[in-house]
Design a protein around this motif. Structure first.
Motif, PDB file in Angstrom:
ATOM      1  N   GLN A   1       0.830  -1.451  -0.059  1.00 20.90           N
ATOM      2  CA  GLN A   1       0.324  -0.199   0.311  1.00 20.90           C
ATOM      3  C   GLN A   1       1.317   1.394   0.012  1.00 20.90           C
ATOM      4  O   GLN A   1       0.529   2.539  -0.660  1.00 20.90           O
ATOM      5  CB  GLN A   1      -0.928   0.073   0.928  1.00 20.90           C
ATOM      6  CG  GLN A   1      -2.063  -0.523   1.255  1.00 20.90           C
ATOM      7  CD  GLN A   1      -3.065  -1.264   2.335  1.00 20.90           C
ATOM      8  OE1 GLN A   1      -2.740  -1.543   3.010  1.00 20.90           O
ATOM      9  NE2 GLN A   1      -4.084   0.280   2.286  1.00 20.90           N
ATOM     10  N   VAL A   2       2.127   0.783   0.374  1.00 17.42           N
ATOM     11  CA  VAL A   2       3.439   2.192   1.102  1.00 17.42           C
ATOM     12  C   VAL A   2       3.067   3.017  -0.589  1.00 17.42           C
ATOM     13  O   VAL A   2       2.952   3.638  -0.575  1.00 17.42           O
ATOM     14  CB  VAL A   2       3.841   2.246   1.757  1.00 17.42           C
ATOM     15  CG1 VAL A   2       5.059   3.343   1.586  1.00 17.42           C
ATOM     16  CG2 VAL A   2       3.216   1.963   3.401  1.00 17.42           C
TER      17      VAL A   2
ATOM     18  N   SER B   1       1.447   4.355  -3.027  1.00 17.61           N
ATOM     19  CA  SER B   1       0.958   5.884  -2.884  1.00 17.61           C
ATOM     20  C   SER B   1       1.841   6.802  -3.109  1.00 17.61           C
ATOM     21  O   SER B   1       1.947   7.982  -3.248  1.00 17.61           O
ATOM     22  CB  SER B   1       0.772   5.532  -1.350  1.00 17.61           C
ATOM     23  OG  SER B   1       0.045   6.927  -0.902  1.00 17.61           O
TER      24      SER B   1
ATOM     25  N   ASP C   1       0.724   4.458   4.753  1.00 16.49           N
ATOM     26  CA  ASP C   1       0.203   5.351   3.918  1.00 16.49           C
ATOM     27  C   ASP C   1       1.502   6.384   4.716  1.00 16.49           C
ATOM     28  O   ASP C   1       1.531   6.917   5.800  1.00 16.49           O
ATOM     29  CB  ASP C   1      -0.755   6.081   3.701  1.00 16.49           C
ATOM     30  CG  ASP C   1      -1.385   7.177   2.305  1.00 16.49           C
ATOM     31  OD1 ASP C   1       0.104   7.035   1.782  1.00 16.49           O
ATOM     32  OD2 ASP C   1      -1.870   7.842   2.222  1.00 16.49           O
TER      33      ASP C   1
END
Length: 216
Positions: A47-48, A51, A212
């Motif tokens: 996810q990071v 992003s 994030d």
């Protein structure tokens, strides 16, 4: 018996509600103690990474609107080359191994970190793009040649700035902590003088993962 049940419920709610604060406390301690392994394990990389890539490519698109001549000379190939460099830089820097190394050394620049810093500088209009225009003219629109020639200088400049920032920048003593949803928690503060916001997401009842990182 009823009082015991009520007490247990209150304790359970307190643990549930207080769990992100404890997670943030653990992360702050790990950072202070240069425990990179603990912080690296707390990140959801799937996810990071996207992003951060989206943040940088979006910033670069905004930056390019300020320089119509560069857009005209470089066009789509320049955007593709820049976005490709950004993607490669993020993939190389946002890994468990590199995060652990960066925390253990308290931000000491390595190759992966230098590339990410260069990607951020290009995306956020922190470099002299006049040189890019001149290079595009000299190279007669050879975007690949221009990007390669510019990267070395940008990386050297950013590495020097990173080292200076690490030596002089301050960390927040008391970061701002707040819920952003039932399963969302935000930590905002400064790391080596850079403003940074970290968003965590609940996993299970009391476990949290970093999903994030908002770049300055």
């Amino acid at each position: 018996m009823k009082k015991l049940i009520v007490l247990l419920i209150v304790i359970a709610i307190a643990i549930y509600a207080g769990s992100p604060y404890y997670s943030a406390y653990q992360l702050k301690n790990a950072y202070d103690e240069k425990d990179g392994a603990t912080i690296a394990a707390a990140i959801n990389y799937e996810q990071v990474r996207p992003s951060i890539q989206n943040q940088l490519t979006g910033q670069f698109a905004t930056t390019m609107t300020k320089y119509p001549l560069i857009s005209e000379l470089g066009g789509e190939p320049l955007t593709e080359a820049a976005n490709g460099f950004i993607t490669k830089a993020v993939d190389g820097a946002i890994t468990p191994q590199n995060i652990e190394k960066v925390i253990n050394t308290q931000g000491q620049a390595n190759t992966a970190t230098k590339e990410l810093a260069a990607a951020w500088a290009i995306a956020s209009d922190q470099v002299d793009l006049k040189n890019l225009i001149q290079s595009l003219i000299i190279q007669r629109g050879d975007v690949d040649a221009v990007v390669k020639s510019q990267m070395e200088g940008v990386m050297k400049k950013q590495a020097a700035e990173l080292e200076q920032q690490v030596a002089q920048g301050n960390d927040s003593e008391k970061p701002s902590l707040s819920y952003c949803g039932i399963n969302c928690f935000s930590v905002s503060g400064q790391v080596k003088g850079y403003p940074l916001t970290i968003e965590m997401q609940r996993e299970g009842l009391i476990n949290w993962k970093i999903v994030d990182i908002v770049l300055p």
